[in-house]
Design an enzyme around this catalytic site. Structure first.
Site, PDB file in Angstrom:
ATOM      1  N   SER A   1      -9.318  -9.305  -2.595  1.00 38.63           N
ATOM      2  CA  SER A   1      -7.976  -8.889  -2.170  1.00 38.63           C
ATOM      3  C   SER A   1      -7.824  -7.398  -1.898  1.00 38.63           C
ATOM      4  CB  SER A   1      -6.938  -9.312  -3.217  1.00 38.63           C
ATOM      5  OG  SER A   1      -6.702 -10.699  -3.137  1.00 38.63           O
TER       6      SER A   1
ATOM      7  N   LYS B   1      -6.275  -6.681   1.392  1.00 40.88           N
ATOM      8  CA  LYS B   1      -4.841  -6.590   1.685  1.00 40.88           C
ATOM      9  C   LYS B   1      -4.392  -5.154   1.978  1.00 40.88           C
ATOM     10  CE  LYS B   1      -3.494 -10.766  -0.908  1.00 40.88           C
ATOM     11  NZ  LYS B   1      -4.749 -11.254  -1.500  1.00 40.88           N
TER      12      LYS B   1
ATOM     13  N   SER C   1      -0.548  -9.378  -5.205  1.00 40.44           N
ATOM     14  CA  SER C   1      -1.727  -9.939  -4.526  1.00 40.44           C
ATOM     15  C   SER C   1      -1.497 -11.380  -4.091  1.00 40.44           C
ATOM     16  CB  SER C   1      -2.966  -9.846  -5.420  1.00 40.44           C
ATOM     17  OG  SER C   1      -4.142  -9.768  -4.642  1.00 40.44           O
TER      18      SER C   1
ATOM     19  N   LYS D   1      -4.931  -1.291  -5.782  1.00 37.64           N
ATOM     20  CA  LYS D   1      -5.133  -2.689  -5.372  1.00 37.64           C
ATOM     21  C   LYS D   1      -6.270  -3.288  -6.180  1.00 37.64           C
ATOM     22  CE  LYS D   1      -4.045  -6.339  -3.303  1.00 37.64           C
ATOM     23  NZ  LYS D   1      -4.276  -6.972  -4.616  1.00 37.64           N
TER      24      LYS D   1
END
Length: 248
Positions: free
Chosen positions: A23, A26, A80, A187
């Site tokens: 992720s 993203k 997420s 993140k």
């Protein structure tokens, strides 16, 4: 561990090896959405095609429910949420294929040498990048105020039309709630192929620094490593243990 001002690595291990990034993807998804300059207030309806059939990850965003583009980006970065990221890509002009093409074009434009994207969520192990590439990507993403804000929001409450009580979403990085950290962008990521991943743009010892941690094995390993790196930087303000290396 990257100095975004000098463009040099303060510490590096396997820095040029491309590997699945889960992720962390993203972050690139969010940059592509923002650079397309579409309305952040436009409602996007969660579609059945946004449901994760690859990894079977769950989402509390019901199919058929509309969310503003801004809210989807916030949920993708902070919590997420994979359906949110999938919907953002699908709602791009030309759909998901055009969105993925734009992701790879953006990667090339900022000098990423060992990166390739195949979907906007990071669920596919075909989303790969090297740590040095991710350091450059995070440094670039930190120029976007929305990405900084959304990725470091500790928690968010969302009330759906058919629900009386709001749903609470928490940031997947517990360090954003830690008063000892000054985090400007964050993140996390996880799929089996990638292990536990974490990228951050933070201020440590009054200096901006990008931290990229990939393929951690334990649930708390990446947080422990980040804390050790922070302590190391605070104790070695005027020296580093490795000769600086140019990234990119």
């Amino acid at each position: 561990v990257f100095d975004p001002v000098s463009g040099k690595a303060l510490y590096a291990k396997n820095a040029e090896a491309p590997m699945p990034i889960a992720s962390i993807t993203k972050v690139m998804t969010s940059m592509v959405v923002l650079e397309a300059k579409m309305s952040m207030d436009e409602p996007i309806v969660i579609d059945a095609s946004d449901v994760d059939t690859l990894k079977g990850s769950r989402s509390r965003l019901p199919v058929g429910t509309a969310f503003r583009r801004e809210d989807l980006m916030r949920l993708a970065l902070m919590a997420s949420d994979n359906r949110a990221a999938a919907a953002l890509g699908r709602a791009y002009p030309g759909g998901t294929p055009a969105f993925v093409e734009a992701m790879n074009a953006k990667a090339k434009s900022i000098g990423l040498q060992n990166s390739h994207f195949v979907d906007p969520t990071g669920l596919a192990p075909g989303n790969v990048a090297s740590p040095s590439d991710l350091a450059l990507m995070v440094a670039e993403a930190s120029k976007f105020p929305q990405i900084r804000e959304f990725s470091t929001t500790p928690e968010l409450h969302v009330t759906l039309p058919n629900m009386k009580r709001p749903m609470g979403f928490n940031n997947t990085n517990a360090l954003v709630k830690n008063s000892g950290w000054d985090i400007g962008l964050s993140k996390t990521g996880y799929i089996n192929e990638a292990g536990k991943c974490l990228v951050m743009h933070a201020t440590i010892a009054n200096n901006p620094v990008v931290i990229v941690l990939l393929d951690s094995w334990g649930k708390l390993t990446r947080l422990g490593d980040a804390n050790r790196i922070k302590k190391w930087l605070e104790n070695n303000k005027h020296q580093v243990s490795l000769p600086p290396q140019k990234l990119g």
